[in-house]
Design a protein around this motif. Structure first.
Motif, PDB file in Angstrom:
ATOM      1  N   ILE A  19       0.786  -1.199  -0.157  1.00  0.00           N
ATOM      2  CA  ILE A  19      -0.024   0.046  -0.017  1.00  0.00           C
ATOM      3  C   ILE A  19       0.658   1.172  -0.034  1.00  0.00           C
ATOM      4  O   ILE A  19       1.868   1.298   0.978  1.00  0.00           O
ATOM      5  CB  ILE A  19      -0.803  -0.095   1.200  1.00  0.00           C
ATOM      6  CG1 ILE A  19      -1.645  -1.236   1.305  1.00  0.00           C
ATOM      7  CG2 ILE A  19      -1.870   1.214   1.307  1.00  0.00           C
ATOM      8  CD1 ILE A  19      -2.689  -1.303   0.005  1.00  0.00           C
ATOM      9  N   HIS A  20       0.607   2.012  -0.910  1.00  0.00           N
ATOM     10  CA  HIS A  20       1.248   3.436  -1.121  1.00  0.00           C
ATOM     11  C   HIS A  20       0.390   4.509  -1.105  1.00  0.00           C
ATOM     12  O   HIS A  20      -1.041   4.338  -1.651  1.00  0.00           O
ATOM     13  CB  HIS A  20       2.131   3.428  -2.377  1.00  0.00           C
ATOM     14  CG  HIS A  20       3.490   2.526  -2.459  1.00  0.00           C
ATOM     15  ND1 HIS A  20       3.336   1.054  -2.637  1.00  0.00           N
ATOM     16  CD2 HIS A  20       4.752   3.031  -2.449  1.00  0.00           C
ATOM     17  CE1 HIS A  20       4.591   0.824  -2.543  1.00  0.00           C
ATOM     18  NE2 HIS A  20       5.328   1.690  -2.372  1.00  0.00           N
ATOM     19  N   LYS A  21       0.448   5.622  -0.563  1.00  0.00           N
ATOM     20  CA  LYS A  21      -0.312   6.760  -0.578  1.00  0.00           C
ATOM     21  C   LYS A  21       0.482   8.158  -0.158  1.00  0.00           C
ATOM     22  O   LYS A  21       1.265   8.244   0.709  1.00  0.00           O
ATOM     23  CB  LYS A  21      -1.432   6.593   0.480  1.00  0.00           C
ATOM     24  CG  LYS A  21      -2.385   7.759   0.499  1.00  0.00           C
ATOM     25  CD  LYS A  21      -3.073   7.925  -0.698  1.00  0.00           C
ATOM     26  CE  LYS A  21      -4.138   8.956  -0.683  1.00  0.00           C
ATOM     27  NZ  LYS A  21      -4.900   9.087  -1.905  1.00  0.00           N
ATOM     28  N   SER A  22       0.402   9.082  -1.096  1.00  0.00           N
ATOM     29  CA  SER A  22       0.989  10.330  -0.946  1.00  0.00           C
ATOM     30  C   SER A  22      -0.209  11.309  -0.956  1.00  0.00           C
ATOM     31  O   SER A  22      -0.931  11.296  -1.741  1.00  0.00           O
ATOM     32  CB  SER A  22       2.123  10.469  -2.171  1.00  0.00           C
ATOM     33  OG  SER A  22       3.133   9.664  -1.857  1.00  0.00           O
ATOM     34  N   TYR A  23       0.380  12.386  -0.253  1.00  0.00           N
ATOM     35  CA  TYR A  23      -0.545  13.780  -0.466  1.00  0.00           C
ATOM     36  C   TYR A  23       0.565  14.725  -1.078  1.00  0.00           C
ATOM     37  O   TYR A  23       1.171  15.371  -0.475  1.00  0.00           O
ATOM     38  CB  TYR A  23      -0.850  13.992   0.852  1.00  0.00           C
ATOM     39  CG  TYR A  23      -2.011  13.357   1.609  1.00  0.00           C
ATOM     40  CD1 TYR A  23      -3.254  13.266   1.245  1.00  0.00           C
ATOM     41  CD2 TYR A  23      -1.649  12.269   2.860  1.00  0.00           C
ATOM     42  CE1 TYR A  23      -4.171  12.243   1.853  1.00  0.00           C
ATOM     43  CE2 TYR A  23      -2.382  11.606   3.275  1.00  0.00           C
ATOM     44  CZ  TYR A  23      -3.670  11.477   2.941  1.00  0.00           C
ATOM     45  OH  TYR A  23      -4.549  10.511   3.375  1.00  0.00           O
ATOM     46  N   THR A  54      -4.897   7.126   7.654  1.00  0.00           N
ATOM     47  CA  THR A  54      -4.648   6.982   6.269  1.00  0.00           C
ATOM     48  C   THR A  54      -4.806   5.476   5.800  1.00  0.00           C
ATOM     49  O   THR A  54      -5.543   5.091   4.946  1.00  0.00           O
ATOM     50  CB  THR A  54      -3.398   7.633   5.530  1.00  0.00           C
ATOM     51  OG1 THR A  54      -3.580   9.146   5.932  1.00  0.00           O
ATOM     52  CG2 THR A  54      -3.386   7.367   4.096  1.00  0.00           C
ATOM     53  N   ILE A  58      -7.873   3.473   3.961  1.00  0.00           N
ATOM     54  CA  ILE A  58      -7.725   2.768   2.857  1.00  0.00           C
ATOM     55  C   ILE A  58      -8.194   1.246   3.018  1.00  0.00           C
ATOM     56  O   ILE A  58      -8.888   0.555   2.369  1.00  0.00           O
ATOM     57  CB  ILE A  58      -6.139   2.779   2.586  1.00  0.00           C
ATOM     58  CG1 ILE A  58      -5.711   3.985   1.980  1.00  0.00           C
ATOM     59  CG2 ILE A  58      -5.943   1.622   1.567  1.00  0.00           C
ATOM     60  CD1 ILE A  58      -4.346   4.131   1.695  1.00  0.00           C
ATOM     61  N   LEU A  63     -11.117   5.544   1.347  1.00  0.00           N
ATOM     62  CA  LEU A  63     -10.071   6.370   0.454  1.00  0.00           C
ATOM     63  C   LEU A  63      -9.203   5.400  -0.360  1.00  0.00           C
ATOM     64  O   LEU A  63      -8.809   4.385  -0.012  1.00  0.00           O
ATOM     65  CB  LEU A  63      -8.739   7.134   1.681  1.00  0.00           C
ATOM     66  CG  LEU A  63      -7.531   7.669   1.351  1.00  0.00           C
ATOM     67  CD1 LEU A  63      -8.158   9.156   0.555  1.00  0.00           C
ATOM     68  CD2 LEU A  63      -7.028   7.907   2.489  1.00  0.00           C
ATOM     69  N   ALA A  65      -6.046   3.769  -2.170  1.00  0.00           N
ATOM     70  CA  ALA A  65      -4.494   3.815  -2.201  1.00  0.00           C
ATOM     71  C   ALA A  65      -3.890   4.535  -3.398  1.00  0.00           C
ATOM     72  O   ALA A  65      -4.746   4.000  -4.805  1.00  0.00           O
ATOM     73  CB  ALA A  65      -3.981   2.615  -1.758  1.00  0.00           C
ATOM     74  N   ASP A  66      -2.833   4.976  -3.629  1.00  0.00           N
ATOM     75  CA  ASP A  66      -2.232   5.113  -4.888  1.00  0.00           C
ATOM     76  C   ASP A  66      -1.681   3.934  -5.525  1.00  0.00           C
ATOM     77  O   ASP A  66      -1.451   3.867  -7.030  1.00  0.00           O
ATOM     78  CB  ASP A  66      -0.900   6.356  -4.527  1.00  0.00           C
ATOM     79  CG  ASP A  66      -1.217   7.483  -4.420  1.00  0.00           C
ATOM     80  OD1 ASP A  66      -2.322   8.001  -4.491  1.00  0.00           O
ATOM     81  OD2 ASP A  66      -0.553   8.207  -3.556  1.00  0.00           O
TER      82      ASP A  66
END
Length: 220
Positions: A19-23, A54, A58, A63, A65-66
């Motif tokens: 799992i990757h997530k950026s803002y 976050t 997910i 939300l 995930a990227d």
């Protein structure tokens, strides 16, 4: 089991992979992974700003995930840190409306949870009149109303007094005994021996700290 057959491992009820997530340009999750089996109790522990909420969003599907994948087997209950309540509705009205939303025949399970958590006297009180601790009890009740297979909790005991804290763990023990999986997101863990796994969220990744219950194993 037939003679000579080999036992098979229990399939996970929740799995998060890569799992990757950026803002913007700020990466929060960098390949977080978590696997939870039936009846297991997991704590995801991290400092404020580590990405715990976050990750929970997910896992709950609120939300995107990227990158990465979340798979869920069974039904999901999600208890966010900030209660999502209608200030004008009473506790009883919340129970009935959420029961209808889940297509339940009645709100009896909700009333049972209200009794277990010890706030029956507030049944006719509007949510806006409740203390922070009682609002959190209602928040938890609504997440459990449909008896989900997987329960995700964000800082669940915030605002609980000692008696409610003990009732909360009695409830968790009952859920686990019935094969329900519970994931608690928190910045601080008390009574670590209650958990099958404590996974530290740091630098966007989950690292298992310990598996303290004999006979249980969760990978992260």
């Amino acid at each position: 089991m037939a003679p000579g057959s080999t036992p098979t491992a229990t399939a996970p009820v929740l799995r998060a992979t890569d799992i990757h997530k950026s803002y913007g340009k700020h990466p929060v999750l960098r390949g977080a992974e978590l696997t939870v089996g039936p009846g297991q109790l997991v704590a995801v522990v991290g400092e404020n700003g580590a990405g715990k909420s976050t990750l929970l969003k997910i896992l709950a599907g609120t939300l995107a995930a990227d990158r990465g994948e979340v798979t869920l087997s069974g039904t999901l209950g999600h208890c966010p840190q900030q209660p999502v309540l209608n200030e004008a509705l009473t506790v009883e009205q919340h129970l009935r409306y959420f029961a209808a939303a889940h297509r339940l025949p009645d709100a009896d399970r909700g009333r049972e949870l209200v009794r277990l958590l010890g706030y029956e006297r507030y049944g006719r009180s509007a949510a806006g009149e409740l203390s922070g601790g009682t609002r959190q009890k209602l928040n938890l009740t609504l997440a459990l109303l449909h008896d989900p297979d997987v329960l995700l909790l964000d800082e669940p005991y915030q605002g609980f007094d000692w008696e409610t804290y003990l009732r909360f763990w009695d409830l968790v023990d009952d859920l686990r005994a019935r094969g329900k999986a519970v994931v608690i997101i928190t910045h601080l863990v008390f009574e670590q021996d209650r958990f099958d796994l404590l996974a530290d969220l740091s630098d966007g990744r989950l690292t298992p700290r310990t598996a303290s219950r004999e006979g249980h194993h969760v990978g992260a």
